[in-house]
Scaffold this active site. Structure first.
Site, PDB file in Angstrom:
ATOM      1  N   TYR A   1       0.844  -1.201   0.000  1.00  0.00           N
ATOM      2  CA  TYR A   1       0.000   0.000   0.000  1.00  0.00           C
ATOM      3  C   TYR A   1       0.876   1.247   0.000  1.00  0.00           C
ATOM      4  O   TYR A   1       2.028   1.222   0.442  1.00  0.00           O
ATOM      5  CB  TYR A   1      -0.936   0.019   1.220  1.00  0.00           C
ATOM      6  CG  TYR A   1      -0.229   0.176   2.545  1.00  0.00           C
ATOM      7  CD1 TYR A   1       0.210  -0.935   3.246  1.00  0.00           C
ATOM      8  CD2 TYR A   1       0.010   1.441   3.082  1.00  0.00           C
ATOM      9  CE1 TYR A   1       0.876  -0.793   4.460  1.00  0.00           C
ATOM     10  CE2 TYR A   1       0.667   1.589   4.297  1.00  0.00           C
ATOM     11  CZ  TYR A   1       1.098   0.460   4.976  1.00  0.00           C
ATOM     12  OH  TYR A   1       1.750   0.603   6.178  1.00  0.00           O
ATOM     13  N   CYS A   2       0.331   2.325  -0.529  1.00  0.00           N
ATOM     14  CA  CYS A   2       1.003   3.621  -0.517  1.00  0.00           C
ATOM     15  C   CYS A   2      -0.089   4.687  -0.531  1.00  0.00           C
ATOM     16  O   CYS A   2      -1.270   4.366  -0.433  1.00  0.00           O
ATOM     17  CB  CYS A   2       1.965   3.750  -1.682  1.00  0.00           C
ATOM     18  SG  CYS A   2       1.182   3.480  -3.275  1.00  0.00           S
TER      19      CYS A   2
END
Ligand SMILES: [Zn+2]
Ligand SMILES: [Zn+2]
Length: 312
Positions: free
Chosen positions: A183-184
């Site tokens: 995730y980012c």
């Protein structure tokens, strides 16, 4: 009165002539008085821009007319009209600088070989069904200090370039047969990171579709996201519910803090967490590295106090 917004989007698609796309994007930004940054590469486009809602709508509509960018997923958030100092539109070898421009493969459907995208319900379902799911933070380590997915692995990276070295060093080899959810912030870094991890032998790789922004907006105070989201614009951090307890702590007094401040030395790029009370001292003072490296020379920011300050 004008309503100001910020748009965040990316599109991976082969662009044969990035320089002409840059000129076009620069002209669009100027025409509608937008600020922020746009990166163009032969892999696509990545943008964070602020302006009035009417002008941003015109800009998005026009950008979607470009072949391959018809379906870009645009995230909207509230702005102030002064979220970015200027407009910057640049051509780079990669949309996100992992340092492996020739390894990233992009076709009309996006990055080739990326992780399976999961919406909020799918993320929660995967974690509910399997007890060995690993959240893998695709951002710089300091960003995770103020917010991260529950139990996430946070690689010790200062910039995106450090990921490849860390992964290739074998640090995460023990996770290779576990389900990995990368995730980012808005999803762009994970499009690439998830593909690079799969290439390096991680067998079951997912990515949070639309990034933290999409997941946390859908879940608010519930769900698996904890703390604040770091953003590089003047907002500095975003919370997705009222009363979120900051995960970070102030460099001076250790009180809970979510806001990064620049070191008082204008030649230094260190960011430090400061609570509201200690913010004046942190922004006027210097970090320990500055004092150690340049004891007598100080390049004050316009807001700094006179004299050479000690380390704070
Ligand atoms: Zn403090
Ligand atoms: Zn400093």
């Amino acid at each position: 009165m004008a309503t100001y917004k910020i748009v965040l989007f990316y599109g991976f698609t082969p662009l044969a002539a990035p320089e002409s796309v840059r000129l076009w994007q620069q002209a669009l930004g100027e025409r509608w008085g937008l600020t922020g940054r746009v990166v163009v590469s032969r892999h696509g486009i990545n943008a964070t821009l602020g302006g009035t809602v009417e002008n941003l709508k015109q800009y998005v509509r026009t950008t979607r007319q470009h072949p391959g960018l018809e379906h870009i997923d645009v995230k909207w958030s509230d702005g102030t009209g002064a979220d970015f100092p200027r407009l910057s539109v640049k051509v780079r070898p990669e949309l996100v600088s992992f340092g492996v421009p020739d390894e990233v493969e992009v076709d009309e459907r996006g990055v080739v070989g990326g992780g399976v995208p999961l919406g909020p319900d799918e993320v929660d379902a995967l974690v509910a069904e399997r007890d060995d799911v690993v959240f893998f933070d695709g951002r710089n380590a300091f960003e995770a200090e103020i917010g991260r997915f529950k139990g996430a692995v946070v690689p010790d990276v200062r910039t995106t370039r450090d990921f490849i070295e860390q992964i290739d060093s074998g640090t995460f080899d023990h996770l290779k047969d576990r389900p990995i959810v990368t995730y980012c912030t808005g999803g762009v870094r994970c499009e690439v990171l998830s593909a690079l991890m799969r290439k390096r032998g991680f067998e079951e790789v997912y990515q949070v579709a639309g990034g933290i922004v999409r997941y946390a907006e859908a879940r608010g105070a519930d769900g698996l996201w904890e703390g604040s989201l770091y953003v590089f614009d003047e907002r500095r951090h975003v919370e997705f519910a009222d009363g979120v307890e900051p995960l970070g702590s102030c460099v001076v007094c250790s009180a809970p803090a979510a806001r990064y401040e620049n070191c008082g030395d204008a030649s230094c790029r260190t960011l430090r967490l400061a609570c509201a009370e200690c913010t004046p001292a942190v922004t006027a003072g210097r970090c320990e590295a500055c004092v150690a490296e340049r004891p007598g020379s100080f390049v004050p920011r316009p807001t700094a106090r006179p004299g050479v300050p000690a380390a704070v």
